[in-house]
Scaffold this active site. Structure first.
Site, PDB file in Angstrom:
ATOM      1  N   CYS A  41      26.711 -56.589 -22.009  1.00 28.79           N
ATOM      2  CA  CYS A  41      25.701 -55.558 -21.744  1.00 28.79           C
ATOM      3  C   CYS A  41      24.372 -55.934 -22.377  1.00 28.79           C
ATOM      4  O   CYS A  41      23.315 -55.703 -21.815  1.00 28.79           O
ATOM      5  CB  CYS A  41      26.181 -54.204 -22.219  1.00 28.79           C
ATOM      6  SG  CYS A  41      26.906 -54.245 -23.842  1.00 28.79           S
TER       7      CYS A  41
ATOM      8  N   GLU B  88      26.869 -46.187 -22.482  1.00 27.30           N
ATOM      9  CA  GLU B  88      26.344 -47.514 -22.799  1.00 27.30           C
ATOM     10  C   GLU B  88      26.465 -48.341 -21.521  1.00 27.30           C
ATOM     11  O   GLU B  88      27.555 -48.710 -21.122  1.00 27.30           O
ATOM     12  CB  GLU B  88      27.150 -48.093 -23.956  1.00 27.30           C
ATOM     13  CG  GLU B  88      26.371 -49.100 -24.736  1.00 27.30           C
ATOM     14  CD  GLU B  88      26.522 -50.457 -24.116  1.00 27.30           C
ATOM     15  OE1 GLU B  88      25.678 -50.799 -23.253  1.00 27.30           O
ATOM     16  OE2 GLU B  88      27.457 -51.162 -24.466  1.00 27.30           O
TER      17      GLU B  88
ATOM     18  N   LYS C 213      41.252 -45.059 -21.959  1.00 26.51           N
ATOM     19  CA  LYS C 213      41.532 -45.597 -20.610  1.00 26.51           C
ATOM     20  C   LYS C 213      40.858 -46.979 -20.542  1.00 26.51           C
ATOM     21  O   LYS C 213      39.655 -47.090 -20.339  1.00 26.51           O
ATOM     22  CB  LYS C 213      40.929 -44.654 -19.562  1.00 26.51           C
ATOM     23  CG  LYS C 213      41.617 -44.682 -18.199  1.00 26.51           C
ATOM     24  CD  LYS C 213      41.631 -46.009 -17.510  1.00 26.51           C
ATOM     25  CE  LYS C 213      40.322 -46.341 -16.821  1.00 26.51           C
ATOM     26  NZ  LYS C 213      40.330 -47.718 -16.267  1.00 26.51           N
TER      27      LYS C 213
ATOM     28  N   GLU D 110      20.397 -56.083 -13.240  1.00 23.07           N
ATOM     29  CA  GLU D 110      21.425 -56.670 -14.108  1.00 23.07           C
ATOM     30  C   GLU D 110      22.357 -57.511 -13.244  1.00 23.07           C
ATOM     31  O   GLU D 110      22.936 -57.007 -12.277  1.00 23.07           O
ATOM     32  CB  GLU D 110      22.216 -55.560 -14.817  1.00 23.07           C
ATOM     33  CG  GLU D 110      23.203 -56.122 -15.810  1.00 23.07           C
ATOM     34  CD  GLU D 110      24.030 -55.049 -16.519  1.00 23.07           C
ATOM     35  OE1 GLU D 110      24.562 -54.156 -15.836  1.00 23.07           O
ATOM     36  OE2 GLU D 110      24.166 -55.123 -17.747  1.00 23.07           O
TER      37      GLU D 110
HETATM   38  P1  NAD Z   1      32.710 -49.833 -14.042  1.00 22.49           P
HETATM   39  O1  NAD Z   1      31.623 -49.100 -14.701  1.00 22.49           O
HETATM   40  O2  NAD Z   1      33.135 -49.361 -12.712  1.00 22.49           O
HETATM   41  O3  NAD Z   1      34.030 -49.801 -14.985  1.00 22.49           O
HETATM   42  C1  NAD Z   1      33.989 -49.611 -16.387  1.00 22.49           C
HETATM   43  C2  NAD Z   1      35.128 -48.694 -16.772  1.00 22.49           C
HETATM   44  O4  NAD Z   1      34.955 -47.440 -16.122  1.00 22.49           O
HETATM   45  C3  NAD Z   1      36.514 -49.191 -16.368  1.00 22.49           C
HETATM   46  O5  NAD Z   1      37.461 -48.841 -17.360  1.00 22.49           O
HETATM   47  C4  NAD Z   1      36.794 -48.405 -15.097  1.00 22.49           C
HETATM   48  O6  NAD Z   1      38.163 -48.251 -14.834  1.00 22.49           O
HETATM   49  C5  NAD Z   1      36.145 -47.081 -15.424  1.00 22.49           C
HETATM   50  N1  NAD Z   1      35.781 -46.279 -14.255  1.00 22.49           N
HETATM   51  C6  NAD Z   1      35.435 -46.707 -13.017  1.00 22.49           C
HETATM   52  N2  NAD Z   1      35.173 -45.653 -12.200  1.00 22.49           N
HETATM   53  C7  NAD Z   1      35.333 -44.539 -12.946  1.00 22.49           C
HETATM   54  C8  NAD Z   1      35.186 -43.147 -12.685  1.00 22.49           C
HETATM   55  N3  NAD Z   1      34.818 -42.690 -11.485  1.00 22.49           N
HETATM   56  N4  NAD Z   1      35.402 -42.292 -13.691  1.00 22.49           N
HETATM   57  C9  NAD Z   1      35.754 -42.733 -14.918  1.00 22.49           C
HETATM   58  N5  NAD Z   1      35.929 -44.036 -15.217  1.00 22.49           N
HETATM   59  C10 NAD Z   1      35.722 -44.932 -14.256  1.00 22.49           C
HETATM   60  O7  NAD Z   1      32.342 -51.349 -14.015  1.00 22.49           O
HETATM   61  P2  NAD Z   1      32.993 -52.517 -13.119  1.00 22.49           P
HETATM   62  O8  NAD Z   1      33.252 -52.089 -11.713  1.00 22.49           O
HETATM   63  O9  NAD Z   1      34.146 -53.046 -13.878  1.00 22.49           O
HETATM   64  O10 NAD Z   1      31.777 -53.541 -13.137  1.00 22.49           O
HETATM   65  C11 NAD Z   1      30.693 -53.328 -12.253  1.00 22.49           C
HETATM   66  C12 NAD Z   1      29.377 -53.620 -12.922  1.00 22.49           C
HETATM   67  O11 NAD Z   1      29.229 -52.813 -14.091  1.00 22.49           O
HETATM   68  C13 NAD Z   1      29.203 -55.025 -13.457  1.00 22.49           C
HETATM   69  O12 NAD Z   1      28.777 -55.891 -12.472  1.00 22.49           O
HETATM   70  C14 NAD Z   1      28.198 -54.841 -14.551  1.00 22.49           C
HETATM   71  O13 NAD Z   1      26.904 -54.866 -14.036  1.00 22.49           O
HETATM   72  C15 NAD Z   1      28.474 -53.466 -15.074  1.00 22.49           C
HETATM   73  N6  NAD Z   1      29.255 -53.469 -16.335  1.00 22.49           N
HETATM   74  C16 NAD Z   1      28.593 -53.229 -17.472  1.00 22.49           C
HETATM   75  C17 NAD Z   1      29.283 -53.237 -18.665  1.00 22.49           C
HETATM   76  C18 NAD Z   1      28.597 -52.997 -19.962  1.00 22.49           C
HETATM   77  O14 NAD Z   1      29.070 -53.411 -21.009  1.00 22.49           O
HETATM   78  N7  NAD Z   1      27.480 -52.301 -19.960  1.00 22.49           N
HETATM   79  C19 NAD Z   1      30.645 -53.490 -18.689  1.00 22.49           C
HETATM   80  C20 NAD Z   1      31.312 -53.708 -17.478  1.00 22.49           C
HETATM   81  C21 NAD Z   1      30.590 -53.684 -16.314  1.00 22.49           C
END
Ligand code: NAD
Length: 484
Positions: free
Chosen positions: A290, A256, A181, A386
């Site tokens: 990250c 992660e 996904k 972060e």
């Molecule tokens: P997020 O964690 O919401 O999204 C990451 C992934 O998880 C996406 O594919 C999203 O569709 C999926 N996702 C979201 N809600 C979910 C749920 N309830 N169940 C399963 N999957 C779900 O991150 P975001 O909203 O895109 O970004 C928000 C913050 O997250 C950023 O500001 C940053 O701080 C952090 N982030 C960290 C990383 C990393 O590499 N560690 C990557 C992206 C974002």
């Protein structure tokens, strides 16, 4: 100007059981170009029923051709796929630049890394083996490393190609069937990868891709009772939800979740060697990494010098559209731009040492200026949270113990680096720092796909990359045979 994506696949489809199909509802989500805020297309909005179909297809693949492959055959498949990706590096880089907003050369690096993951896991596929265990008289005991079955992969938007390479690459190498996904904000290279996997001869159903929202397709995948392992990269808040959903099915999870990674520069550090790492590790991919190094800890006697040399670099940073291939591109979305801007507002009380500059008027893209703050107290919100943008803080320290306490003083623990010529201090600090990776006189070690990677504390748990990932994507079975 609206950029043409030149895709060779239909971005509004899901790949399920080896076929590109529309999601059950036929709904779509807009695809935005972060560099100018324009809509450049649409992707499928998969939901629970699409995830059900993908999981069922993955189980069929395990029962069928994919489940019967030998380790050597899986390795050969990954090599073939790696070659197809390699032939498309320029196409993939351009697609990623338009979708994620990252400068073209950074997107190209991601595609090259994806090739390396496929080569690494292709080569490793037939080298994973169990052990024999000396036991009681009359017994022969050995262990088998078996695939979990169906693995779910939830990938964020910041490094789609690299994260797919390290998680899907390793999971396929050991024989799992995958449901991927990708992130709603950037999923094109995930679809491209899936299409190339088909071309490389992957049996149908071994890799299924369902784009969609996290709260719909993502939540359905993590809660699915027929998924045996979840690999998640993203935010802490979502990671907690993913782990809770997986716990209900008693399914293992690799999380992660990002960090607040420090580089610790001691008074005997080599500043010429350190300087590119000090800055690049903070602004690469506009800080949306990250393992970004958002904290620079500097021993007080070198503080002014380090701040001034970093400031010079910051003043030379050019910000602009991804295809202009400058130092810093836009952030992924207007939402992310809002989050980072609000952190910058909360830094109004800090000493701002330098900023980057826009090449042209930023227009409707999601830009922020890379910003460097100095003299920051470790308790300040910009030194703790972060930010996920091109923002770094310089924090002074006096002693090794103080540096250790500051470095270990956030909720996170992903990576850290130590800049010192003192060998004994290098060894001491490497032991005292609470992170999954420690770098001595470098940062990131070139991103090596061979190097196990993962966090401590709220940076998550489990390890991906390297050989370690192969253990993570397998279940260990002990066989004890009594033969007298
Ligand atoms: P997020 O964690 O919401 O999204 C990451 C992934 O998880 C996406 O594919 C999203 O569709 C999926 N996702 C979201 N809600 C979910 C749920 N309830 N169940 C399963 N999957 C779900 O991150 P975001 O909203 O895109 O970004 C928000 C913050 O997250 C950023 O500001 C940053 O701080 C952090 N982030 C960290 C990383 C990393 O590499 N560690 C990557 C992206 C974002």
């Amino acid at each position: 100007m609206t950029e043409n994506l030149n895709l060779w696949f239909d971005p509004e489809k899901c790949l399920i059981a080896g076929k590109w199909i529309s999601c059950a509802s036929g709904d779509s989500l807009p695809l935005m170009n972060p560099s100018n805020g324009e809509r450049i297309g649409a992707i499928a909005r998969g939901r629970a029923s699409d995830i059900d179909a993908a999981v069922a297809a993955a189980h069929e693949a395990r029962k069928g051709d994919w489940g019967r492959t030998t380790a050597a055959e899986r390795g050969r498949f990954l090599f073939r796929l790696g070659k197809l990706v390699e032939d498309r590096i320029e196409d993939l880089a351009r697609i990623e630049a338009l979708d994620v907003g990252k400068p073209l050369k950074q997107a190209r690096n991601d595609a090259v890394a994806l090739v390396r993951y496929l080569e690494f896991y292709g080569g490793a596929a037939d080298k994973l083996h169990g052990e024999t265990i000396p036991y009681l008289e009359g017994y022969t005991v050995y262990t088998l490393r078996e695939p979990f079955g169906v693995t779910g992969h939830i990938v964020p938007w910041n490094y789609p190609m690299q994260i797919i390479g390290r998680s899907v690459g390793a999971a396929l190498a050991v024989g799992n069937a995958c449901v991927l996904k990708p992130a709603e904000d950037a999923c094109l290279t995930a679809l491209a990868f899936a299409d190339l996997a088909r071309e490389a001869g992957l049996p149908e159903g071994a890799l299924n891709v369902v784009p969609g929202l996290g709260s719909e397709a993502g939540a359905a995948l993590t809660a699915h009772p027929n998924v045996q392992h979840i690999s998640f990269t993203g935010s802490v808040a979502t990671g907690v939800q993913v782990q809770m959903a997986a716990a209900r099915n008693v399914v293992p999870v690799t999380l992660e979740l990002g960090g607040k990674s420090p580089q610790i520069f001691f008074e005997d550090g080599d500043l010429e060697a350190a300087l590119p790492f000090l800055v690049n590790a903070g602004i690469q991919n506009a800080g949306q990494t990250c393992s970004a190094s958002s904290r620079i800890l500097v021993q007080r006697s070198r503080l002014a010098e380090v701040a001034e040399r970093m400031a010079e670099k910051y003043r030379a940073l050019k910000v602009g559209p991804a295809l202009a291939d400058l130092d810093v591109g836009p952030l992924i979305s207007a939402k992310q731009q809002g989050i980072v801007s609000s952190f910058l507002d909360r830094g109004a009380d800090l000493e701002k040492v330098a900023e980057g500059r826009f090449l042209d008027a930023p227009g409707e893209g999601n830009y922020v200026k890379p910003t460097l703050f100095a003299g920051v107290d470790p308790s300040h919100v910009l030194a703790r949270d972060e930010i996920f943008g091109p923002v770094q803080v310089i924090i002074p320290f006096d002693t090794e113990d103080e540096a250790t306490a500051i470095a270990n003083g956030t909720d996170y623990g992903l990576v850290a680096s130590i800049w010192t010529r003192d060998g004994a201090r290098q060894m001491r600090m490497a032991k005292k720092i609470r992170t999954g990776q420690v770098f001595i006189n470098n940062y990131g070690a070139g991103g090596g796909v061979e190097l196990p990677f993962g966090g401590m504390g709220k940076s998550g748990h489990g390890r991906e990359k390297g050989f370690e990932a192969l253990y993570g994507f397998t279940s260990l079975k002990t066989v004890a045979a009594y033969h007298g």
